[in-house]
Write a protein that holds these residues in place. Structure first.
Motif, PDB file in Angstrom:
ATOM      1  N   LEU A 197       0.877  -1.258  -0.076  1.00 10.95           N
ATOM      2  CA  LEU A 197      -0.184  -0.009   0.212  1.00 10.95           C
ATOM      3  C   LEU A 197       0.925   1.247   0.165  1.00 10.95           C
ATOM      4  O   LEU A 197       0.418   2.291   0.490  1.00 10.95           O
ATOM      5  CB  LEU A 197      -0.839  -0.062   1.149  1.00 10.95           C
ATOM      6  N   ALA A 198       1.975   1.121  -0.301  1.00 16.43           N
ATOM      7  CA  ALA A 198       3.104   2.137  -0.569  1.00 16.43           C
ATOM      8  C   ALA A 198       2.570   3.489  -1.327  1.00 16.43           C
ATOM      9  O   ALA A 198       2.855   4.424  -1.201  1.00 16.43           O
ATOM     10  CB  ALA A 198       4.514   1.860  -0.909  1.00 16.43           C
ATOM     11  N   SER A 199       1.826   2.901  -2.400  1.00 11.01           N
ATOM     12  CA  SER A 199       1.027   4.090  -3.187  1.00 11.01           C
ATOM     13  C   SER A 199       0.441   5.200  -2.688  1.00 11.01           C
ATOM     14  O   SER A 199       0.344   6.174  -3.057  1.00 11.01           O
ATOM     15  CB  SER A 199       0.317   3.412  -4.257  1.00 11.01           C
ATOM     16  N   PHE A 200      -0.016   4.863  -1.450  1.00 12.73           N
ATOM     17  CA  PHE A 200      -0.898   5.757  -0.795  1.00 12.73           C
ATOM     18  C   PHE A 200      -0.420   6.252   0.528  1.00 12.73           C
ATOM     19  O   PHE A 200      -0.969   7.047   1.395  1.00 12.73           O
ATOM     20  CB  PHE A 200      -2.502   5.166  -0.199  1.00 12.73           C
ATOM     21  N   ALA A 201       1.099   6.114   0.846  1.00 12.78           N
ATOM     22  CA  ALA A 201       1.818   6.898   1.654  1.00 12.78           C
ATOM     23  C   ALA A 201       2.103   8.227   1.549  1.00 12.78           C
ATOM     24  O   ALA A 201       2.614   8.479   0.285  1.00 12.78           O
ATOM     25  CB  ALA A 201       3.087   5.994   1.962  1.00 12.78           C
ATOM     26  N   PRO A 202       1.884   9.243   2.341  1.00  9.01           N
ATOM     27  CA  PRO A 202       2.120  10.674   1.941  1.00  9.01           C
ATOM     28  C   PRO A 202       3.546  10.863   1.423  1.00  9.01           C
ATOM     29  O   PRO A 202       3.550  11.834   0.459  1.00  9.01           O
ATOM     30  CB  PRO A 202       1.922  11.381   3.406  1.00  9.01           C
ATOM     31  N   GLY A 203       4.429   9.977   1.761  1.00 11.59           N
ATOM     32  CA  GLY A 203       5.714  10.318   1.176  1.00 11.59           C
ATOM     33  C   GLY A 203       5.875  10.034  -0.119  1.00 11.59           C
ATOM     34  O   GLY A 203       6.718  10.533  -0.766  1.00 11.59           O
ATOM     35  N   ASN A 204       5.262   8.999  -0.718  1.00  8.72           N
ATOM     36  CA  ASN A 204       5.081   8.793  -2.136  1.00  8.72           C
ATOM     37  C   ASN A 204       4.289   9.793  -3.023  1.00  8.72           C
ATOM     38  O   ASN A 204       4.187   9.731  -4.010  1.00  8.72           O
ATOM     39  CB  ASN A 204       4.727   7.496  -2.102  1.00  8.72           C
ATOM     40  N   VAL A 205       2.984  10.134  -2.278  1.00  6.15           N
ATOM     41  CA  VAL A 205       2.260  11.030  -3.083  1.00  6.15           C
ATOM     42  C   VAL A 205       2.527  12.525  -3.243  1.00  6.15           C
ATOM     43  O   VAL A 205       2.244  13.203  -4.122  1.00  6.15           O
ATOM     44  CB  VAL A 205       0.607  10.835  -2.398  1.00  6.15           C
ATOM     45  N   LEU A 206       3.103  13.232  -2.009  1.00  4.41           N
ATOM     46  CA  LEU A 206       3.555  14.513  -1.911  1.00  4.41           C
ATOM     47  C   LEU A 206       4.850  14.661  -2.636  1.00  4.41           C
ATOM     48  O   LEU A 206       6.049  15.024  -1.868  1.00  4.41           O
ATOM     49  CB  LEU A 206       3.451  15.049  -0.414  1.00  4.41           C
ATOM     50  N   VAL A 207       5.124  14.372  -3.698  1.00  5.29           N
ATOM     51  CA  VAL A 207       6.352  14.392  -4.552  1.00  5.29           C
ATOM     52  C   VAL A 207       6.341  15.284  -5.618  1.00  5.29           C
ATOM     53  O   VAL A 207       5.088  15.498  -6.232  1.00  5.29           O
ATOM     54  CB  VAL A 207       7.034  13.008  -4.912  1.00  5.29           C
TER      55      VAL A 207
END
Length: 481
Positions: A197-207
């Motif tokens: 579910l890393a696709s929905f982690a903030p660190g991967n979204v806020l790039v």
């Protein structure tokens, strides 16, 4: 004796045929809208680029776009209960922002919807070329395919609206079904390296790459608002039109995000960006071959072609009804408003649109243009921006409209949601405009020209409004009512 012969009563002339009312249910309208978006084509053809630019957080971009358009739909559907004409966007804008803006919007709608459809004939030609080469190793010219497509789409629009709804229902089930088959294979086998579910982690979204993903994501929803165009043909339109709008937005947002996440799982978080960058055109075909089988990849090739056909038919029907509404208004020639007596379709508008499409397709072919890189991308991009501008204007029109009438709608639907949607849609247009080179692959000069089309058409519409007010005041007075 005088004999008085009885009077023979003359039957009143029958009224000209109109559209087939009370025909479309919620699911029928939703099929038109979702088919216009071409989910399989968007996923297989565009999502890999979004992944390569935005990384594993790409699925969240589609969710954010869906949420934005759901907010827009709140005010949009509230207004649909009060503005019941066939002009959809331009009627809303005329009622909220005034007739000049409405006439500018009408012209922009015609150019936008035609751009979205006619460009896709290039995609039909190139997608069919790829499919035939993949399945049979043969090469076919794109022009005859596109011309045959024009005839097929004309016939689909010529037939009754319920015929079109049935066709789109079948094609939509096929294209979404193949993606669900891929999802089933990936989930059953646990992905390439387990499910994440890393696709929905903030660190991967806020790039930084998320801005580009959002541009692609908003473009993927183009045409969802066309639910209101079918109001006159809907059963219980006050209920079916809003329901179909929300179903379309929810389905597309969730389905897009889920499918992109599935594509990421099929390669793994660590490998998918490289795979998408190295061979974006084959990312989904490689995934379904690995997790389902080569036969499924062959089916996906075929269903991409049918997905394109479904999108063309959906946009064709929408354009015809816009042209019909404008002819009824007196802006377009009256003969365009003719309805077929048997099929109850706007067949003259459909024929005019088909002729226009043929002229554009033949013009690009004569110039030696590429069906995908130029016919599709150069014609689609200003069409997409035009429709996004219409969404922005419609959102802005909602609070102005409700200030002028007596109503029972709440402030959330009439003020808060439309204002929020206006801001978010302005941001979305800014994202697409600043990343337009990703959509077109063209030179800066060509990109500037494509970006200028929508505002230039709107300004031309304002000039047309000024001329109508002076030369045809009756037509101007009843416009948008």
């Amino acid at each position: 004796m005088t004999v008085t012969s009885p009077k023979t009563e003359t039957a009143p002339p029958s009224a000209p045929p109109g559209l087939r009312t009370g025909t479309l249910g919620t699911s029928d309208i939703a099929f038109f809208v979702i088919s216009a978006a071409a989910p399989l084509t968007v996923m297989a053809g565009v999502a890999p680029i979004a992944i390569s630019l935005g990384g594993v957080g790409a699925p969240a971009g589609y969710l954010l776009a869906g949420i934005t358009l759901a907010v827009f739909a709140i005010g949009f559907t509230a207004m649909s209960r009060h503005v019941t004409g066939g002009g959809a966007f331009y009627s809303y804008i005329a009622q909220g922002l005034g007739k000049p803006a409405g006439i500018g919007a009408a012209l922009l709608a015609m150019v936008g919807y035609n751009g979205m459809e006619i460009g896709v004939y290039g995609l039909l030609g190139s997608a069919t070329q790829d499919t035939v080469h993949s399945l049979f190793g043969a090469d076919v010219p794109w022009l005859p395919v596109s011309l045959v497509g024009l005839v097929l789409i004309w016939y689909g629009g010529f037939r009754s609206i319920d015929f079109g709804a049935k066709v789109l229902g079948v094609l939509l089930v096929a294209e979404t079904g193949i993606l669900i088959l891929l999802a089933g294979g990936v989930l059953l086998k646990g992905g390439a390296h387990g499910l994440s579910l890393a696709s929905f982690a903030p660190g991967n979204v806020l790039v930084p790459g998320t801005a580009a993903v959002l541009a692609f994501a908003f473009a993927a929803f183009t045409g969802f608002e066309s639910t209101v165009i079918y109001r006159r043909e809907a059963r219980d339109p006050d209920r079916t039109v809003p329901r179909a709008t929300y179903i379309a937005v929810a389905f597309l947002g969730l389905f897009y995000a889920f499918t992109v996440w599935i594509a990421i799982q099929s390669f793994g978080d660590a490998q998918v960006v490289k795979a998408a960058g190295d061979d974006p055109a084959n990312l989904f075909f490689t995934a379904i071959t690995t997790f389902v089988g080569g036969w499924a990849a062959d089916l996906m090739h075929v269903f991409i072609v049918t997905s394109v056909i479904a999108s063309l038919l959906a946009f064709h029907n929408a354009i015809n009804r816009y042209a019909l509404a404008l002819a009824d208004e007196g802006v377009l020639p009256r003969f365009i408003a003719r309805i077929h007596p048997k099929h109850r379709s706007p067949y003259v508008a459909g024929l005019a649109q088909t002729v226009l499409g043929a002229v554009v397709v033949l013009g690009f072919w004569a110039a030696g243009a590429d069906p995908y890189d130029q016919l599709l991308l150069w014609v689609n991009t200003p069409g997409m921006l035009g429709l996004m501008a219409l969404q922005l204007l419609a959102a802005l029109a909602v609070p102005f409209f409700f200030r002028r009438i007596t109503h029972q709608e709440g402030v959330l639907r009439t003020v808060v949601a439309p204002v929020v949607a206006t801001v978010l849609l302005a941001v979305a247009i800014g994202l697409v405009a600043t990343h337009v080179d990703l959509f077109t692959g063209a030179s800066p000069l060509v990109n500037w020209i494509l970006l200028a089309v929508a505002p230039a058409v709107f300004v031309l519409g304002l000039a047309l409004a000024w001329r109508l007010r002076r030369s045809r005041p009756e037509t101007y007075a009843r416009f948008g009512n």
